[in-house]
Design a protein around this motif. Structure first.
Motif, PDB file in Angstrom:
ATOM      1  N   ASP A  76       0.806  -1.114  -0.080  1.00 43.37           N
ATOM      2  CA  ASP A  76       0.141  -0.115  -0.085  1.00 43.37           C
ATOM      3  C   ASP A  76       0.882   1.195  -0.043  1.00 43.37           C
ATOM      4  O   ASP A  76       1.975   1.303   0.515  1.00 43.37           O
ATOM      5  N   HIS A  77       0.632   2.291  -0.619  1.00 46.30           N
ATOM      6  CA  HIS A  77       1.173   3.457  -0.780  1.00 46.30           C
ATOM      7  C   HIS A  77       2.514   3.574  -0.620  1.00 46.30           C
ATOM      8  O   HIS A  77       3.243   4.196   0.151  1.00 46.30           O
ATOM      9  N   GLU A 136      -2.292   7.374   7.201  1.00 44.02           N
ATOM     10  CA  GLU A 136      -2.531   5.898   7.066  1.00 44.02           C
ATOM     11  C   GLU A 136      -2.589   5.176   8.214  1.00 44.02           C
ATOM     12  O   GLU A 136      -3.036   4.130   8.402  1.00 44.02           O
ATOM     13  N   HIS A 173      -8.118   9.167   5.394  1.00 45.71           N
ATOM     14  CA  HIS A 173      -7.634   8.153   5.953  1.00 45.71           C
ATOM     15  C   HIS A 173      -7.973   8.592   7.586  1.00 45.71           C
ATOM     16  O   HIS A 173      -7.939   9.473   7.992  1.00 45.71           O
ATOM     17  N   HIS A 201     -10.043   4.534  -0.479  1.00 45.07           N
ATOM     18  CA  HIS A 201      -9.120   4.542   0.722  1.00 45.07           C
ATOM     19  C   HIS A 201      -9.981   5.274   1.748  1.00 45.07           C
ATOM     20  O   HIS A 201     -10.827   5.831   1.663  1.00 45.07           O
ATOM     21  N   ASN A 223     -10.104   0.130   1.206  1.00 40.87           N
ATOM     22  CA  ASN A 223      -9.002  -0.172   2.114  1.00 40.87           C
ATOM     23  C   ASN A 223      -9.418   0.100   3.454  1.00 40.87           C
ATOM     24  O   ASN A 223     -10.075   0.932   3.779  1.00 40.87           O
TER      25      ASN A 223
HETATM   26 ZN   LIG Z   1      -4.446   5.110   1.729  1.00 46.49          ZN
END
Ligand SMILES: [Zn+2]
Length: 283
Positions: A76-77, A136, A173, A201, A223
Motif C-alpha cells: 500500500d502507498h 494512514e 484516511h 481508501h 482499504n
Molecule cells: Zn490510503
C-alpha cells in the motif's frame, strides 16, 4: 487481478486490510475463510518500519499461501521504486504506487514504469492521482482537500496502463471527529470516464450505505485499516484489565485475533460476499 475485475463486474469490493503483525493477519484470513470470500493483506512501508520488511512480508505471504480462500498480498502507498522492486521480488501480488505528490506528467511517467516492472513480475498495480487526505497509520482528523478529476483520470489510466485507480472523492484516511461525506456525483463521473476498478481508501468509519453506493458506481476495492487498529486496541486493553492466569502467550494474544476477525468479517460480509452485491445503477 481476476478477483478485482470480477468484483467490479459483480458490484462487490475486494477488501484490503492493512496489517502490522501476525495476530491481525490471522484474524483477517479467518474472517475471509468464514465468509468464503477473497481478501487482500496489505503490508506496506509504515508497517515495515514497525516489523521490518522481510519479516512482515514473509508473514503476510505465508498466511496468503496457506489460506483456504484466494488471498493476495498488496503493497500500500509506496512512493519508492526500490521498495516496490523489493516487494515484487518477495512475491507480492499487487502494489500501489502513490505518485500523487508529483505533477500529472511526472506521475504518469513514474506510474508507467511501475506498471512495466510489476506486470513483468505478474503483479497488478493500483495508482493515485490526487492525494487522499489524512495519515494512514493514525487518525488525524484532517479534511479532504484535492479531488480526482475525471478527465485527468481517463488520461492517466490510458497513458499508464494501470490496473486500478484510487480515487479522492472526499474520503479521508482514519476516523476523525467530523463525519466524512463522499462526493458520489464525482465518483459517478469518474466511473464513467474510467473502466478499471476504482479503489476507496479511508473506508473505515463510513456509513455502510455510502460504501455500497460507491461500490455500485465502480469502487471494487476498499482499504480498511483504522477499524482493525481500534479492534486491536480494545482487545489489548480488555485483556490487560482482565489478565489470564499464567504466562502463556496465546492466552494473552488470542483476543487480538478474535477481535480482528470480527471487525474484518463484518466488512467482508457487507461488501465482498456474493450476497453483498449492490443493486444500484452505475449510469
Ligand atoms: Zn490510503
Amino acid at each position: 487481478m481476476e478477483a478485482l475485475r470480477q468484483a467490479r463486474r459483480e458490484r462487490r469490493a475486494l477488501v484490503g486490510f492493512s496489517i502490522y503483525n501476525l495476530e491481525q493477519g490471522l484474524g483477517v484470513i479467518r474472517a475471509a475463510e468464514a465468509v468464503g470470500a477473497p481478501v487482500l493483506l496489505q503490508a506496506g512501508s509504515s508497517a515495515f518500519r514497525y516489523a521490518g520488511r522481510e519479516p512482515l512480508a514473509g508473514l503476510a505471504l505465508g498466511l496468503a499461501a496457506t489460506a483456504a480462500v484466494p488471498a493476495g498480498v498488496h503493497l500500500d502507498h509506496a512512493t519508492d521504486l526500490g521498495e516496490i522492486e523489493a516487494c515484487l521480488r518477495l512475491g507480492y501480488t499487487s502494489v500501489m504506487f502513490d505518485g500523487s505528490a508529483r505533477s500529472l506528467e511526472r506521475n504518469i511517467e513514474a506510474t508507467r514504469e511501475v506498471v512495466r516492472r510489476a506486470h513483468a513480475a505478474g503483479a497488478w498495480v493500483e495508482a493515485e492521482l490526487a492525494g487522499i487526505a489524512g495519515d494512514e497509520d493514525e487518525s488525524s482528523g484532517r479534511q479532504a482537500t484535492a479531488t480526482t478529476d475525471p478527465g485527468a483520470a481517463a488520461r492517466f489510466v490510458a497513458e499508464t496502463g494501470v490496473d486500478a485507480l484510487a480515487v479522492a472523492i472526499g474520503n479521508v484516511h482514519g476516523i476523525g471527529d467530523e463525519p466524512v461525506r463522499l462526493d458520489l456525483d464525482l465518483l459517478a463521473r469518474i466511473g464513467r470516464a474510467v473502466e478499471i476498478p476504482l479503489v476507496l481508501h479511508g473506508a473505515s468509519g463510513l456509513p455502510p450505505a455510502e460504501v455500497s453506493a460507491a461500490i455500485a458506481l465502480g469502487v471494487a476495492k476498499l482499504n480498511v485499516n483504522t477499524e482493525l487498529r481500534h479492534a486491536l486496541r480494545e482487545a489489548v486493553l480488555a485483556r490487560a484489565a482482565d489478565p489470564p492466569a499464567g504466562d502463556g502467550v496465546a492466552a494473552l494474544l488470542d483476543p487480538v485475533i478474535g477481535a480482528t476477525r470480527s471487525a474484518a468479517e463484518a466488512k467482508i460480509r457487507a461488501f465482498s460476499s456474493p450476497s453483498a452485491s449492490t443493486t444500484g445503477s452505475s449510469s
